[in-house]
Design an enzyme around this catalytic site. Structure first.
Site, PDB file in Angstrom:
ATOM      1  N   ARG A 128       7.287   2.738  -6.606  1.00  0.00           N
ATOM      2  CA  ARG A 128       5.860   2.498  -6.291  1.00  0.00           C
ATOM      3  C   ARG A 128       5.144   3.827  -6.023  1.00  0.00           C
ATOM      4  O   ARG A 128       5.742   4.789  -5.537  1.00  0.00           O
ATOM      5  CB  ARG A 128       5.754   1.529  -5.116  1.00  0.00           C
ATOM      6  CG  ARG A 128       6.267   0.149  -5.550  1.00  0.00           C
ATOM      7  CD  ARG A 128       6.146  -0.879  -4.478  1.00  0.00           C
ATOM      8  NE  ARG A 128       4.757  -1.175  -4.176  1.00  0.00           N
ATOM      9  CZ  ARG A 128       4.378  -1.945  -3.170  1.00  0.00           C
ATOM     10  NH1 ARG A 128       5.278  -2.478  -2.378  1.00  0.00           N
ATOM     11  NH2 ARG A 128       3.105  -2.177  -2.959  1.00  0.00           N
ATOM     12  N   ASP A 321      -3.279  -9.984  -1.504  1.00  0.00           N
ATOM     13  CA  ASP A 321      -1.896 -10.481  -1.519  1.00  0.00           C
ATOM     14  C   ASP A 321      -1.803 -11.960  -1.906  1.00  0.00           C
ATOM     15  O   ASP A 321      -0.701 -12.478  -2.105  1.00  0.00           O
ATOM     16  CB  ASP A 321      -1.250 -10.287  -0.144  1.00  0.00           C
ATOM     17  CG  ASP A 321      -0.977  -8.814   0.144  1.00  0.00           C
ATOM     18  OD1 ASP A 321      -0.931  -8.004  -0.811  1.00  0.00           O
ATOM     19  OD2 ASP A 321      -0.812  -8.467   1.326  1.00  0.00           O
ATOM     20  N   LYS A 348       2.061  -3.655  -7.043  1.00  0.00           N
ATOM     21  CA  LYS A 348       2.621  -4.306  -5.854  1.00  0.00           C
ATOM     22  C   LYS A 348       4.148  -4.368  -5.999  1.00  0.00           C
ATOM     23  O   LYS A 348       4.724  -3.629  -6.776  1.00  0.00           O
ATOM     24  CB  LYS A 348       1.989  -5.690  -5.680  1.00  0.00           C
ATOM     25  CG  LYS A 348       0.494  -5.635  -5.362  1.00  0.00           C
ATOM     26  CD  LYS A 348       0.233  -5.014  -4.007  1.00  0.00           C
ATOM     27  CE  LYS A 348      -1.237  -4.925  -3.692  1.00  0.00           C
ATOM     28  NZ  LYS A 348      -1.506  -4.114  -2.504  1.00  0.00           N
TER      29      LYS A 348
HETATM   30  C1  S3P Z   1      -1.021  -3.879   3.605  1.00  0.00           C
HETATM   31  C2  S3P Z   1      -2.008  -3.476   2.733  1.00  0.00           C
HETATM   32  C3  S3P Z   1      -2.103  -3.967   1.353  1.00  0.00           C
HETATM   33  C4  S3P Z   1      -1.273  -5.220   1.134  1.00  0.00           C
HETATM   34  C5  S3P Z   1       0.106  -5.108   1.717  1.00  0.00           C
HETATM   35  C6  S3P Z   1       0.014  -4.861   3.220  1.00  0.00           C
HETATM   36  C7  S3P Z   1      -1.014  -3.349   4.974  1.00  0.00           C
HETATM   37  O1  S3P Z   1      -1.620  -2.974   0.463  1.00  0.00           O
HETATM   38  O2  S3P Z   1      -1.191  -5.517  -0.237  1.00  0.00           O
HETATM   39  O3  S3P Z   1       0.847  -6.294   1.494  1.00  0.00           O
HETATM   40  O4  S3P Z   1      -0.324  -3.912   5.837  1.00  0.00           O
HETATM   41  O5  S3P Z   1      -1.700  -2.334   5.218  1.00  0.00           O
HETATM   42  P1  S3P Z   1      -2.552  -1.791  -0.115  1.00  0.00           P
HETATM   43  O6  S3P Z   1      -2.918  -0.900   0.969  1.00  0.00           O
HETATM   44  O7  S3P Z   1      -1.677  -1.140  -1.162  1.00  0.00           O
HETATM   45  O8  S3P Z   1      -3.731  -2.500  -0.721  1.00  0.00           O
END
Ligand code: S3P
Length: 442
Positions: A128, A321, A348
């Protein structure tokens, strides 16, 4: 943490959901409770902690950094905070399993320490993108080495000091925002982040709940380094991202009303409620109050005939999500659903646009995968064999499709469900989903 075992879900047709359902604690809030409680002064008591692999990876990391944490016992943790400058060097690389949130937030927290750390994870996490955090942290003066591809392992070296920055976030990401703010706790002067769209604000809320001043002005969030966090009590609400599977299951199914209990209703997370309402869902939100800065309530929902919609771009980051579950709702709705502006779904735990599109096609749904979204033509779902590709949310979304499919749905690659929702199959079964689980040694 990384799953050597293969898990398969098999869902027989004919199920329907009903009753009250309490899903486990919020993953995002659980991560932050452990990290911030660890660097607070004094004791932090957490209730409702998610005992899933991802949040447990953060907990193990904070223990390896020298923090005493008692529990979890039925979701209760006692964290003996060491203060901002009390962490100590871990003996070995920190293995964060499947958890992007652990890796990105810890990179922010650890780049201002006086010791080196290496962060690693499972195969999905090691692929990632991490430059989105290492770049702004580098601008603050951090010394972090990634692979040539910009992925983990991340080698974090100590530096003499970090400087605050005023960072315009290139993408709507709460993880990047949080990483910069956590580094800002150790930086000289003010650290500010301006986001292009609303993203979850749990970090800001929890910092404030633990007594750290944070200034929020529209989409700009700022704090000044070298303050103090004070331990306190944190009640983690039920995770709306986990509730989303049951919301969709209840909306598309033929059952009675379902009530999701004590769900976190932070407005930066409730896009799924808004999208389902726009699709015609029969849904009611019953607010119940506030716990450590996070609003909580029940969500009552029952089956209704859904209509396809064009998803407004403003709702994309606040439902990011929940799209695997929402794609199942779209597949059962009348007419077309169109999602654009969601290229983040491609990075993701899996490429959620590709993996969901392939699975939906297997179930006889007409879909068109787009570079930044998907077009789904609603209709009937057939049974079939789909691959979750080790993505927890894809696995649970397809499980709910079993409520309306004409035949059995078999889903492979489901072991990672434990990262966010341990006990999913048991809870879903008791709510009325005819789901069987097969474990195979991998
Ligand atoms: C999260 C932010 C989101 C989300 C992840 C949890 C967090 O990701 O998709 O499941 O806890 O800050 P991104 O910051 O990559 O959008």
């Amino acid at each position: 943490m990384s799953h050597a075992n293969q898990r398969r879900f098999i869902i027989e047709p004919g199920g329907s959901l009903s009753g009250d359902i309490r899903v486990p604690g919020d993953k995002s809030v659980s991560h932050r409770a452990v990290m911030l409680g660890s660097v607070a002064e004094g004791v932090t008591r957490v209730r409702g902690f998610l005992e899933g692999d991802d949040a447990m990876a953060t907990l193990a990391a904070m223990r390896a950094l020298g923090v005493r944490i008692d529990g979890p016992e039925a979701g209760a943790l006692t964290i003996h905070g060491v203060g901002l400058h009390g962490l100590s060097a871990p003996d070995e690389p920190l293995d964060l399993g499947n958890s992007g949130t652990s890796m990105r937030l810890l990179t922010g927290l650890l780049c201002g320490q006086r010791f080196a750390t290496t962060l690693i994870g499972d195969q999905s996490l090691m692929n990632r993108p991490m430059r989105r955090v290492t770049e702004p942290l580098g601008q603050m003066g951090a010394d972090i080495v990634t692979s040539d591809k910009g992925t983990a392992p991340l080698g974090i070296q100590p530096v003499t000091s970090l400087m605050g920055i005023d960072y315009p976030l290139p993408m709507a990401s709460a993880q990047v925002k949080s990483a910069v703010l956590l580094a800002g706790l150790y930086a000289r002067g003010e650290t500010a982040v301006t986001e292009p769209g609303i993203t979850r604000d749990h970090t800001e809320r929890m910092l404030q709940a633990l007594g750290y001043p944070v200034e929020v002005d529209g989409r700009r969030v700022a704090l000044t380094g070298h303050g103090r966090l004070t331990g306190g009590s944190i009640q983690v609400p039920a995770d709306i991202s986990s509730a989303a599977f049951f919301l969709v299951g209840a909306a598309i199914g033929a059952g009675e009303a379902v009530t999701l209990l004590d769900v976190g209703l932070n407005p930066t997370r409730t896009g799924v409620v808004e999208i389902l309402k726009r699709m015609g869902a029969d849904l009611e939100v019953i607010p119940k109050g506030d716990g450590a800065g996070e609003p909580v309530g029940d969500i009552r929902i029952q089956a209704a005939s859904l209509e396809g919609i064009e998803i407004p771009p403003s709702l994309v980051p606040v439902a990011i999500d929940e799209f695997p579950a929402l794609f199942i709702a779209a597949a059962c709705a009348r007419g077309e659903t169109l999602l654009r502006g969601a290229e983040e779904l491609r990075v993701k735990e899996s490429d959620r646009i590709a993996v969901m599109a392939t699975g939906l096609e297997r179930l006889g749904v007409q879909v068109e995968a787009l570079p930044d979204g998907i077009r789904i033509e609603g209709g009937r779902l057939a049974g079939g064999h789909v691959q979750a590709q080790g993505d927890h949310r894809v696995a649970m979304a397809f499980a709910m499709a079993g409520l309306v499919a004409d035949g059995p749905i078999v889903i492979d690659g489901c072991a990672e469900v434990d990262t966010s929702f341990p006990g999913f199959a048991g809870l879903a079964r008791s709510a009325g989903l005819p789901i069987a689980v097969e474990e195979q040694a991998g």
